[in-house]
Motif scaffolding. Structure first.
Motif, mmCIF file in Angstrom:
data_model
loop_
_atom_site.group_PDB
_atom_site.id
_atom_site.type_symbol
_atom_site.label_atom_id
_atom_site.label_comp_id
_atom_site.label_asym_id
_atom_site.label_seq_id
_atom_site.Cartn_x
_atom_site.Cartn_y
_atom_site.Cartn_z
ATOM 1 N N HIS A 489 0.820 -1.214 0.000
ATOM 2 C CA HIS A 489 0.000 0.000 0.000
ATOM 3 C C HIS A 489 0.859 1.271 0.000
ATOM 4 N N CYS A 490 2.049 1.166 0.573
ATOM 5 C CA CYS A 490 2.953 2.318 0.543
ATOM 6 C C CYS A 490 3.403 2.603 -0.891
ATOM 7 N N VAL A 491 3.655 1.554 -1.675
ATOM 8 C CA VAL A 491 4.028 1.738 -3.080
ATOM 9 C C VAL A 491 2.897 2.439 -3.828
ATOM 10 N N ARG A 492 1.666 1.999 -3.615
ATOM 11 C CA ARG A 492 0.519 2.609 -4.276
ATOM 12 C C ARG A 492 0.409 4.103 -3.921
ATOM 13 N N LEU A 493 0.531 4.379 -2.608
ATOM 14 C CA LEU A 493 0.361 5.746 -2.146
ATOM 15 C C LEU A 493 1.464 6.662 -2.680
ATOM 16 N N ALA A 494 2.723 6.214 -2.577
ATOM 17 C CA ALA A 494 3.851 7.042 -3.020
ATOM 18 C C ALA A 494 3.811 7.294 -4.512
ATOM 19 N N ASP A 503 12.384 6.763 -6.739
ATOM 20 C CA ASP A 503 11.884 7.641 -5.675
ATOM 21 C C ASP A 503 10.788 6.946 -4.856
ATOM 22 N N VAL A 504 9.909 6.222 -5.538
ATOM 23 C CA VAL A 504 8.841 5.500 -4.831
ATOM 24 C C VAL A 504 9.435 4.479 -3.863
ATOM 25 N N LEU A 505 10.415 3.718 -4.324
ATOM 26 C CA LEU A 505 11.030 2.711 -3.463
ATOM 27 C C LEU A 505 11.775 3.355 -2.303
ATOM 28 N N GLY A 506 12.306 4.565 -2.519
ATOM 29 C CA GLY A 506 12.973 5.273 -1.433
ATOM 30 C C GLY A 506 12.006 5.609 -0.313
ATOM 31 N N ILE A 507 10.782 6.041 -0.663
ATOM 32 C CA ILE A 507 9.763 6.338 0.351
ATOM 33 C C ILE A 507 9.367 5.068 1.105
ATOM 34 N N VAL A 508 9.224 3.983 0.364
ATOM 35 C CA VAL A 508 8.879 2.705 1.003
ATOM 36 C C VAL A 508 9.988 2.280 1.964
ATOM 37 N N ASN A 509 11.224 2.495 1.581
ATOM 38 C CA ASN A 509 12.352 2.143 2.449
ATOM 39 C C ASN A 509 12.247 2.872 3.789
ATOM 40 N N GLU A 510 11.905 4.186 3.752
ATOM 41 C CA GLU A 510 11.774 4.944 4.990
ATOM 42 C C GLU A 510 10.654 4.378 5.861
ATOM 43 N N ALA A 511 9.548 3.978 5.231
ATOM 44 C CA ALA A 511 8.409 3.449 5.988
ATOM 45 C C ALA A 511 8.730 2.112 6.649
ATOM 46 N N LEU A 512 9.681 1.365 6.075
ATOM 47 C CA LEU A 512 9.972 0.021 6.591
ATOM 48 C C LEU A 512 11.164 -0.016 7.545
ATOM 49 N N LEU A 513 11.808 1.129 7.778
ATOM 50 C CA LEU A 513 12.999 1.109 8.631
ATOM 51 C C LEU A 513 12.691 0.672 10.057
ATOM 52 N N GLU A 514 11.460 0.957 10.514
ATOM 53 C CA GLU A 514 11.112 0.588 11.880
ATOM 54 C C GLU A 514 10.623 -0.853 11.990
ATOM 55 N N GLU A 515 10.438 -1.517 10.866
ATOM 56 C CA GLU A 515 10.034 -2.927 10.889
ATOM 57 C C GLU A 515 11.259 -3.807 11.106
ATOM 58 N N ASP A 516 11.024 -5.017 11.601
ATOM 59 C CA ASP A 516 12.132 -5.935 11.852
ATOM 60 C C ASP A 516 12.330 -6.916 10.705
ATOM 61 N N ARG A 517 11.767 -6.610 9.547
ATOM 62 C CA ARG A 517 11.917 -7.474 8.374
ATOM 63 C C ARG A 517 12.275 -6.617 7.168
ATOM 64 N N PHE A 518 13.063 -7.172 6.273
ATOM 65 C CA PHE A 518 13.389 -6.450 5.054
ATOM 66 C C PHE A 518 12.561 -6.990 3.895
ATOM 67 N N VAL A 519 12.516 -6.212 2.823
ATOM 68 C CA VAL A 519 11.700 -6.541 1.664
ATOM 69 C C VAL A 519 12.533 -6.346 0.405
ATOM 70 N N THR A 520 12.492 -7.311 -0.495
ATOM 71 C CA THR A 520 13.067 -7.121 -1.825
ATOM 72 C C THR A 520 11.917 -6.818 -2.783
ATOM 73 N N ALA A 521 12.175 -5.987 -3.789
ATOM 74 C CA ALA A 521 11.088 -5.597 -4.689
ATOM 75 C C ALA A 521 11.646 -5.109 -6.013
ATOM 76 N N VAL A 522 10.812 -5.182 -7.047
ATOM 77 C CA VAL A 522 11.109 -4.599 -8.344
ATOM 78 C C VAL A 522 9.850 -3.869 -8.798
#
Length: 656
Positions: A489-494, A503-522
């Motif tokens: 949903h962060c990808v959709r919103l950004a 730039d979109v993935l950069g915003i998602v990265n900031e949103a996930l920094l507080e999570e304890d899991r990482f995400v790979t994406a294309v």
């Protein structure tokens, strides 16, 4: 004790005719059992014809019989009991209903049981099914005519059948209103050794020779039961994921091979939920779930296989032993069957026990400690003796094992369904229609574990066009699902105010920094032009996109970037690709590349490109289906991780 002629009153005549009809019905059933003794049945039918003539010629009158005093009668009984017990041959004393009144020591030894156990039971309950009806008719003829008769009988001994020739004689005992029958067993033999391999193959029981020492036989029997329990444990637990259907069939097959001729397993609904309630079913308060037949296993000959199919349709209704055991949660042992309806009746009206030649039955509840969820019922023909308490104990233990496996399987299935529902909520229900392009998606769930996976994909509008994203969250389960929802949903919103995938993935990265899991994406940003689509790619530690050109040439986009949610200083890998009519863009998760075969070899990038090349001329849906088939064939359907794929193809312009 003396013999005397008799005449029948009208009431007795009616009773005789009714009994005659019942015995004729039993003869018909006997002719239909497996391996019937047709000669004995024919002889018995002739006896019944003779008896019918005798009954028709009897026109009333009273029984003549001497009436002695009570003391004289008691003295006569005492003498008779002494002679009866000391006789050197097996003797059975039966009343006119063929119920055993008394047996001597030799008869009890013949059956391998106690005199008290035999008394009160039907004499024919100790005969095998093939000769049972014929013996009953011969007994009736002796009672009516008074003439002695001889018959071949196979007694169901404790360890194995015993063949015998019996002499039947009618006697009158002072003080008894009706005549009685003395059955004397002549020279006995065990079944021929030539039959041993066939019976051993049919039953598999580890019985020792009849002449082996009792201690050796007892040890062999105990060892065999222990082997059965050990084998059952391996069969039931040898599954990375508990499977109720597999467990039930394995258990039934083992029991039919090692402890019985036939095994019936009934449950409160195949595919039912935990605790026994069928999934989606509603039961009234206090009402027990309905018992359903799940599997029937028997011998492997053609007749038995056909019978098993038919018996799987016979439900364990009220009044059957299986239903009673399920309701009461009390095991039942019937070493010598007298009532052939105990397992129900076939559609053709024949008792189930008569259909399969069962002379001994036991049934135990399948209970997980809280409630009964079914029953295991075994039936045997007596080739190795009737069931005993040791058999009952073994099957009770197996019932508990099976209950635990079923409970685990149902719990697992319930969690898997919850995971599927949750997973479906993380993926788009339908893909939007994009002018000038055709989009397809494929999602395959891992066959290992029931937790929700971390794969996601989406197709959505962006600031200047359309966007595609495909990602994979590290791990599984509810926590991973929460991160998946956040990333998607962060990808959709950004994408509403950022046009560059980087730039979109950069915003998602900031949103996930507080999570304890990482995400790979294309992510792919699409700019639509006439007969051309410009694709801007952003990659965050994910397998690169693949382009399949209209002429079959395949290339991979550039790699790059680090997974989302790891570092504040994030930079995506970027690439730009031009697609023309017939070109296809493929996004996929690493579950495709990391699928393994039996040797732990991975599917890999090369096999993926080969599968795409082989279906380059197909539609986008056909291309993804081709990859799916190649993947499942490679790993034999055993996916260690979820698999997600997206395909986008540029379509030729439509003519208006």
């Amino acid at each position: 004790m003396h013999d005397q002629p008799d005449q029948l009153e009208p009431e007795s005549l009616t009773r005789e005719i009714s009994d005659l009809e019942g015995r004729i019905g039993e003869l018909r059933q006997a002719a239909g059992v497996p391996e019937p003794d047709l000669r004995a049945t024919l002889d018995a039918a002739l006896v019944e014809l003779e008896l019918a003539l005798t009954v028709l010629r009897t026109m009333g009158g009273e029984q003549a019989g001497e009436q002695g005093g009570t003391a004289a009668a008691e003295n006569e009984r005492r003498v008779l009991r002494t002679v009866f017990q000391d006789a050197p041959v097996p003797l059975f004393l039966l009343d006119r209903t063929t119920s055993v009144r008394r047996v001597n020591r030799q008869a009890a030894m013949l059956l391998g049981t106690s005199s008290g156990y035999v008394s009160g039971k039907q004499f024919t309950a100790f005969c095998d099914m093939a000769t049972r009806a014929a013996v009953r008719s011969q007994l009736a003829a002796v009672v009516r005519t008074g003439r002695r008769r001889r018959a071949n009988v196979r007694f169901l001994g404790r360890d194995r059948p015993v063949d015998a020739v019996v002499t039947l004689a009618r006697v009158w005992i002072r003080g008894e209103p009706d005549p009685m029958v003395v059955v004397a067993a002549g020279p006995t033999t065990t079944p021929a050794d030539d039959d041993e391999p066939r019976r051993q193959q049919a039953r598999g029981r580890a019985r020792t020779s009849q002449h082996a020492p009792a201690d050796d036989e007892a040890v062999a029997t105990i060892v065999h039961r222990m082997d059965v329990l050990a084998t059952a444990s391996e069969l039931l637990l040898d599954e990375p994921v508990f499977n109720e259907t597999v467990a039930v069939r394995r258990c039934a097959r083992l029991l039919a091979a090692e402890l019985a001729d036939w095994a019936f397993i009934d449950l409160t609904g195949s595919g039912g939920g935990p605790g026994g309630a069928p999934q989606g079913g509603i039961h009234a308060a206090g009402a027990k779930p309905e018992l359903r037949r799940q599997v029937v296993m028997g011998p492997e000959d053609e007749h038995s296989v056909e019978a098993a199919r038919m018996l799987e349709e016979v439900e364990p209704g009220q009044g059957t032993l299986s239903h009673t055991v399920f309701v009461t949660r009390q095991s039942a042992l019937r070493p010598h069957l007298e009532n052939l309806d105990v397992l129900g009746v076939c559609p053709d009206g024949q008792p189930v026990c008569g259909k399969i030649g069962a002379t001994s039955v036991l049934s135990v509840p399948i209970e997980d400690g809280d409630r009964a969820i079914g029953t295991i019922t075994l039936a045997a023909s007596g080739e190795y003796g009737p069931f005993d308490l040791m058999d009952l104990g073994v099957v009770q233990r197996l019932g508990r094992y099976l209950a635990l496996v079923i409970r685990a399987a149902r719990l697992y299935r319930r969690r898997a369904e919850v995971a599927d529902t949750l997973q479906a909520g993380l993926l788009p229900k339908t893909l939007p229609a994009i002018p000038g392009v055709r989009v397809a998606a494929k999602y395959l769930t891992s066959t290992h574990g029931s937790d929700v996976g971390g794969d996601f994909y989406d197709v959505f509008r962006t600031e200047n066009g359309w966007g595609l994203v495909l990602g994979d969250v590290c791990g599984k389960g509810e926590d991973a699902a929460a991160v998946t929802a956040t990333a998607r949903h962060c990808v959709r919103l950004a994408s509403r105010w950022k046009s560059s995938p980087g730039d979109v993935l950069g915003i998602v990265n900031e949103a996930l920094l507080e999570e304890d899991r990482f995400v790979t994406a294309v992510m792919a940003g699409l700019t639509l032009e006439t007969e051309r689509v410009v694709v801007s790619l952003g990659t965050a530690g994910h397998p690169p996109a693949i382009v399949v050109r209209a002429d079959g040439v395949i290339r991979s986009a550039s790699r790059g970037g680090v997974p989302l949610g790891l570092f504040e200083d994030f930079e995506a890998g970027l690439d730009t690709i031009d697609l023309t009519v017939g070109d296809t863009l493929i996004l996929h998760s690493d579950g495709v590349l990391e699928a393994c075969d039996m040797t732990r070899q991975e599917f890999g990038q090369e096999r993926l490109l080969e599968a795409l090349a082989g279906h380059a001329g197909d539609t986008p849906e056909g291309m993804l289906s081709g990859v799916e088939r190649a993947l499942l064939d490679f790993c034999d359907g055993d996916l260690r991780d979820d698999v997600s794929m997206l395909a986008l193809r540029v379509e030729p312009p439509t003519l208006n």
